[in-house]
Write a protein that holds these residues in place. Sequence first.
Motif, mmCIF file in Angstrom:
data_model
loop_
_atom_site.group_PDB
_atom_site.id
_atom_site.type_symbol
_atom_site.label_atom_id
_atom_site.label_comp_id
_atom_site.label_asym_id
_atom_site.label_seq_id
_atom_site.Cartn_x
_atom_site.Cartn_y
_atom_site.Cartn_z
ATOM 1 N N PRO A 64 0.819 -1.284 -0.148
ATOM 2 C CA PRO A 64 -0.100 0.100 0.094
ATOM 3 C C PRO A 64 0.836 1.171 0.233
ATOM 4 O O PRO A 64 0.349 2.262 -0.485
ATOM 5 C CB PRO A 64 -0.796 -0.085 1.432
ATOM 6 C CG PRO A 64 -0.230 -0.994 2.312
ATOM 7 C CD PRO A 64 0.377 -2.112 1.250
ATOM 8 N N MET A 65 2.181 1.099 0.588
ATOM 9 C CA MET A 65 2.829 2.539 0.678
ATOM 10 C C MET A 65 3.181 2.967 -0.758
ATOM 11 O O MET A 65 3.645 4.101 -0.895
ATOM 12 C CB MET A 65 4.103 2.415 1.604
ATOM 13 C CG MET A 65 5.058 1.130 1.307
ATOM 14 S SD MET A 65 4.214 -0.272 2.119
ATOM 15 C CE MET A 65 5.765 -1.232 2.236
ATOM 16 N N VAL A 66 3.245 2.154 -1.806
ATOM 17 C CA VAL A 66 3.440 2.490 -2.989
ATOM 18 C C VAL A 66 2.501 3.527 -3.458
ATOM 19 O O VAL A 66 3.058 4.721 -4.178
ATOM 20 C CB VAL A 66 3.541 1.388 -4.020
ATOM 21 C CG1 VAL A 66 3.964 2.063 -5.492
ATOM 22 C CG2 VAL A 66 4.767 0.505 -3.567
ATOM 23 N N LYS A 67 1.269 3.409 -3.212
ATOM 24 C CA LYS A 67 0.133 4.412 -3.683
ATOM 25 C C LYS A 67 -0.020 5.506 -2.562
ATOM 26 O O LYS A 67 -0.412 6.648 -3.047
ATOM 27 C CB LYS A 67 -1.200 3.727 -3.804
ATOM 28 C CG LYS A 67 -1.073 2.620 -5.178
ATOM 29 C CD LYS A 67 -2.426 2.231 -5.229
ATOM 30 C CE LYS A 67 -2.795 1.142 -6.331
ATOM 31 N NZ LYS A 67 -3.796 0.659 -6.443
ATOM 32 N N THR A 68 0.379 5.208 -1.503
ATOM 33 C CA THR A 68 -0.020 6.321 -0.241
ATOM 34 C C THR A 68 1.057 7.380 -0.110
ATOM 35 O O THR A 68 0.884 8.503 0.463
ATOM 36 C CB THR A 68 -0.516 5.712 1.043
ATOM 37 O OG1 THR A 68 0.508 4.772 1.564
ATOM 38 C CG2 THR A 68 -1.771 4.695 0.676
ATOM 39 N N ALA A 69 2.449 6.797 -0.228
ATOM 40 C CA ALA A 69 3.360 7.603 -0.089
ATOM 41 C C ALA A 69 3.490 9.036 -0.996
ATOM 42 O O ALA A 69 3.075 8.835 -2.052
ATOM 43 C CB ALA A 69 4.827 6.912 -0.050
ATOM 44 N N PRO A 70 3.857 10.162 -0.646
ATOM 45 C CA PRO A 70 3.829 11.436 -1.660
ATOM 46 C C PRO A 70 4.737 11.184 -2.664
ATOM 47 O O PRO A 70 4.661 11.527 -3.683
ATOM 48 C CB PRO A 70 3.917 12.549 -0.422
ATOM 49 C CG PRO A 70 4.663 12.188 0.674
ATOM 50 C CD PRO A 70 4.203 10.583 0.781
ATOM 51 N N ALA A 71 5.760 10.512 -2.402
ATOM 52 C CA ALA A 71 6.858 10.491 -3.461
ATOM 53 C C ALA A 71 7.421 8.691 -3.406
ATOM 54 O O ALA A 71 7.591 8.115 -2.145
ATOM 55 C CB ALA A 71 8.073 11.177 -3.196
ATOM 56 N N VAL A 72 7.822 8.419 -4.402
ATOM 57 C CA VAL A 72 8.331 7.049 -4.643
ATOM 58 C C VAL A 72 9.516 7.169 -5.287
ATOM 59 O O VAL A 72 9.536 7.773 -6.519
ATOM 60 C CB VAL A 72 7.572 6.023 -5.344
ATOM 61 C CG1 VAL A 72 8.093 4.571 -5.466
ATOM 62 C CG2 VAL A 72 6.111 5.905 -4.550
ATOM 63 N N LEU A 73 10.754 6.920 -4.943
ATOM 64 C CA LEU A 73 11.979 7.142 -5.499
ATOM 65 C C LEU A 73 12.682 5.686 -6.090
ATOM 66 O O LEU A 73 12.875 4.823 -5.160
ATOM 67 C CB LEU A 73 12.997 7.899 -4.345
ATOM 68 C CG LEU A 73 13.111 9.480 -4.540
ATOM 69 C CD1 LEU A 73 11.625 9.721 -4.101
ATOM 70 C CD2 LEU A 73 14.108 9.851 -3.747
#
Length: 244
Positions: A64-73
């Motif tokens: 889920p954090m892939v969609k909910t994080a403001p940025a994915v690096l």
Amino acid sequence: MESLKQRRTIRKYQQKDISSDLLNDLLETSFRASTVGNMQVYSVIVTRDADRKARLAPAHFNQPMVKTAPAVLTFCIDLRRFSKWCEQRKAEPGYNNFEWFVTGAVDALLVAQTFCVAAEEKGLGICYLGTTTYTPQMIIEALELPELVFPITTVTVGWPAETPAQVDRLPLEAIVHEETYHDYTPEDIDRLYAYKESLPENKQFIAENNKETLAQVFTDVRYTKKDSEAMSENLWKVMKQQGF
């Protein structure tokens, strides 16, 4: 030192953006990390767009954090930029091989960890996604990575919405070897893993998976030989497809 000692992985984030100024400052700072030959054979893909994050999510098993994080690096090995520079300056590059794939991985991971330390010092939370090398082709397609560019690790970053407990670590003596490598006796293994095996959450893992030992949870459930061999074969194939 205190920030490092108290660090923990953050998987839940506030719905609050990270300013471009802050993110760019953290990235520019991280680029001061050590790099082989001062060549900087890495690139970082910053993903903020919701649709693009949704395209990345399946490659990371829809955590889920892939969609909910403001940025994915996504930190990538990048031999393309340096090779193009060489060719445009009448020099013949020879960096499309396994040696430079490994060198690029070292460079990219040094930058990734430097970024994470800097981000945490500013109050941000991060989570490494080990899934990056499980299905690299999906990430390559989602991010439109050309030849000689390869995703090696991914970090989600945002303002923490949780304060989870720190997870256990092996003691110093388990990892540090003075002067030469000192192999482990059966007694050493029992002593060094005793604390990990005693934790209630790890005992729960054993019970939930109907196993006899914690090690069996790793070998039979979480990271099986069959899966590892299949992912290794795929990793090698995709590496070749990317020109290495």
